[in-house]
Design a protein around this motif. Structure first.
Motif, mmCIF file in Angstrom:
data_model
loop_
_atom_site.group_PDB
_atom_site.id
_atom_site.type_symbol
_atom_site.label_atom_id
_atom_site.label_comp_id
_atom_site.label_asym_id
_atom_site.label_seq_id
_atom_site.Cartn_x
_atom_site.Cartn_y
_atom_site.Cartn_z
ATOM 1 N N ASP A 51 0.831 -1.209 0.000
ATOM 2 C CA ASP A 51 0.000 0.000 0.000
ATOM 3 C C ASP A 51 0.862 1.254 0.000
ATOM 4 O O ASP A 51 0.534 2.249 -0.671
ATOM 5 C CB ASP A 51 -0.922 0.002 1.228
ATOM 6 C CG ASP A 51 -1.993 -1.085 1.154
ATOM 7 O OD1 ASP A 51 -2.215 -1.605 0.045
ATOM 8 O OD2 ASP A 51 -2.584 -1.406 2.195
ATOM 9 N N ALA B 111 2.222 1.874 -3.430
ATOM 10 C CA ALA B 111 1.184 2.430 -4.295
ATOM 11 C C ALA B 111 0.974 3.916 -4.007
ATOM 12 O O ALA B 111 0.801 4.728 -4.924
ATOM 13 C CB ALA B 111 -0.122 1.664 -4.082
ATOM 14 N N LYS B 112 1.019 4.271 -2.735
ATOM 15 C CA LYS B 112 0.860 5.673 -2.348
ATOM 16 C C LYS B 112 2.016 6.515 -2.875
ATOM 17 O O LYS B 112 1.823 7.622 -3.403
ATOM 18 C CB LYS B 112 0.793 5.787 -0.824
ATOM 19 C CG LYS B 112 0.676 7.218 -0.321
ATOM 20 C CD LYS B 112 0.648 7.256 1.204
ATOM 21 C CE LYS B 112 0.584 8.707 1.702
ATOM 22 N NZ LYS B 112 0.584 8.765 3.198
ATOM 23 N N GLN C 22 3.899 5.848 -5.476
ATOM 24 C CA GLN C 22 3.779 5.966 -6.918
ATOM 25 C C GLN C 22 2.768 7.032 -7.302
ATOM 26 O O GLN C 22 2.963 7.799 -8.239
ATOM 27 C CB GLN C 22 3.370 4.618 -7.526
ATOM 28 C CG GLN C 22 3.328 4.609 -9.038
ATOM 29 C CD GLN C 22 4.671 4.956 -9.651
ATOM 30 O OE1 GLN C 22 5.696 4.450 -9.211
ATOM 31 N NE2 GLN C 22 4.681 5.832 -10.654
ATOM 32 N N SER C 23 1.664 7.091 -6.546
ATOM 33 C CA SER C 23 0.641 8.110 -6.795
ATOM 34 C C SER C 23 1.200 9.511 -6.570
ATOM 35 O O SER C 23 0.916 10.442 -7.328
ATOM 36 C CB SER C 23 -0.559 7.862 -5.870
ATOM 37 O OG SER C 23 -1.534 8.869 -6.036
ATOM 38 N N MET C 24 2.030 9.642 -5.528
ATOM 39 C CA MET C 24 2.667 10.932 -5.238
ATOM 40 C C MET C 24 3.610 11.338 -6.374
ATOM 41 O O MET C 24 3.672 12.500 -6.777
ATOM 42 C CB MET C 24 3.426 10.861 -3.914
ATOM 43 C CG MET C 24 2.531 10.695 -2.688
ATOM 44 S SD MET C 24 3.449 10.265 -1.186
ATOM 45 C CE MET C 24 4.413 11.763 -0.941
ATOM 46 N N LYS C 25 4.341 10.355 -6.907
ATOM 47 C CA LYS C 25 5.257 10.636 -8.021
ATOM 48 C C LYS C 25 4.494 11.134 -9.247
ATOM 49 O O LYS C 25 4.881 12.109 -9.889
ATOM 50 C CB LYS C 25 6.030 9.371 -8.398
ATOM 51 C CG LYS C 25 6.982 8.843 -7.361
ATOM 52 C CD LYS C 25 7.598 7.542 -7.856
ATOM 53 C CE LYS C 25 8.462 6.872 -6.826
ATOM 54 N NZ LYS C 25 8.999 5.582 -7.299
ATOM 55 N N ASN C 26 3.401 10.422 -9.537
ATOM 56 C CA ASN C 26 2.631 10.751 -10.741
ATOM 57 C C ASN C 26 1.961 12.110 -10.655
ATOM 58 O O ASN C 26 1.637 12.715 -11.675
ATOM 59 C CB ASN C 26 1.578 9.669 -10.989
ATOM 60 C CG ASN C 26 2.191 8.322 -11.292
ATOM 61 O OD1 ASN C 26 3.331 8.252 -11.732
ATOM 62 N ND2 ASN C 26 1.457 7.254 -11.051
ATOM 63 N N ALA C 27 1.745 12.587 -9.418
ATOM 64 C CA ALA C 27 1.025 13.844 -9.239
ATOM 65 C C ALA C 27 1.914 15.076 -9.428
ATOM 66 O O ALA C 27 1.413 16.195 -9.467
ATOM 67 C CB ALA C 27 0.388 13.886 -7.843
#
Length: 298
Positions: A22, A25-26, A28-33
């Motif tokens: 988890d 995944a968090k 990776q989401s921060m990177k993409n943002a």
């Protein structure tokens, strides 16, 4: 038939693996943002990710330690699970066992093996998270991340300090710098011999407590030059004078040691680890922290 009962260690190990997934995944989401051209935000992200990972590691360690505090009797009862349950009617239980098919036996054996594997994983995680080496590495990673740096591993062969400096000089591409371990050792010994008054007072015979004699000092310098004798602060002091460069030594639990501050240049940066290997102390080099905003998931 009842299923295999998981031990608390197995349950916690599964929970920790899920939380790690988890967290990834968090992250990776921060990177993409964050846009790739937003360098300021990406730099902040590096520190945020280091803190997230450190916090989760600390949480896992505390949960594992809390689980370990269970009394031996309670742990034994949990680990034995169904196997320790007493059957009131022995004949009835014997009849049930006789009806267990070969296929069921194979499934039970496979489940038992999986249970044992989970226990080994849980035990390994306890040892890893509680180990002083792990804790030291975690603290160093946090300190280095604040400077946008990370550890660059150096082999542990007695030459680690000199190899770490060799690596730092190679990264700087200093014109005319001494770069080989052999040359660094030779220059260190030559500097110490030529300025004995600066080094001799700090060397004492471990058996007598007396300051080194001239012969003992020469033997020390000869070992510096020709053997894999481990280097410390005296040798670092000599090297700062040879290279005309300051040295910063980062440690996990102490303030950074700065040597050769009289030289006005960007310092060579080393990492000193007390618990890196079985023999104890070790030096590593550092390198620029890889940008997590561009890094691919492993």
């Amino acid at each position: 038939m009842e299923g295999i009962v998981e031990t608390p260690e197995e349950q916690l190990a599964k929970q920790h693996r899920k939380e790690k997934k988890d967290m990834q995944a968090k992250i990776q989401s921060m990177k993409n943002a964050i846009p790739k051209n937003d360098k300021k935000r990406r730099k902040q992200l590096t520190e945020e990710i280091a803190k997230i990972e450190a916090d989760l590691s600390q949480k896992h360690e505390e949960e594992l330690m809390q689980l370990q505090s269970t009394t031996d009797t309670e742990v034994e009862e949990v680990l034995n699970g169904v196997e320790t349950m007493k059957v009131d009617d022995g004949e009835e239980e014997e009849g049930k066992q006789s009806r267990v098919t070969k296929a069921q036996k194979r499934r039970d054996k496979k489940a038992a093996q999986e249970k044992e594997r989970e226990s080994r994983i849980a035990e390994a995680e306890v040892q890893n998270l509680q180990g002083v080496r792990h804790q030291e590495g975690l603290k160093l990673a946090q300190k280095l991340a604040q400077q946008q740096l990370q550890i660059k591993e150096i082999s542990s062969d007695g030459h680690c300090m000199y190899r770490a400096i060799e690596d730092q000089l190679a990264q700087r591409s200093e014109p005319g710098s001494v770069t080989s371990v052999k040359d660094l050792r030779s220059s260190t010994a030559e500097r110490m011999r030529g300025h004995a008054d600066d080094f001799l007072p700090f060397l004492t015979n471990t058996n007598t407590g007396d300051m080194y004699t001239t012969d003992e000092f020469e033997k020390y310098c000869s070992d510096v030059e020709h053997t894999a004798a481990w280097g410390g602060q005296l040798e670092l002091r000599a090297l700062t004078q040879v290279l005309q460069l300051p040295v910063a030594v980062i440690q996990a639990d102490s303030a950074t040691i700065k040597i050769g501050e009289e030289f006005d240049s960007e310092p060579i940066t080393l990492v000193y680890m007390r618990h890196a290997y079985g023999l104890g102390e070790h030096y590593n080099s550092v390198e620029v922290l890889k940008d997590p905003a561009n890094a691919e998931d492993s």
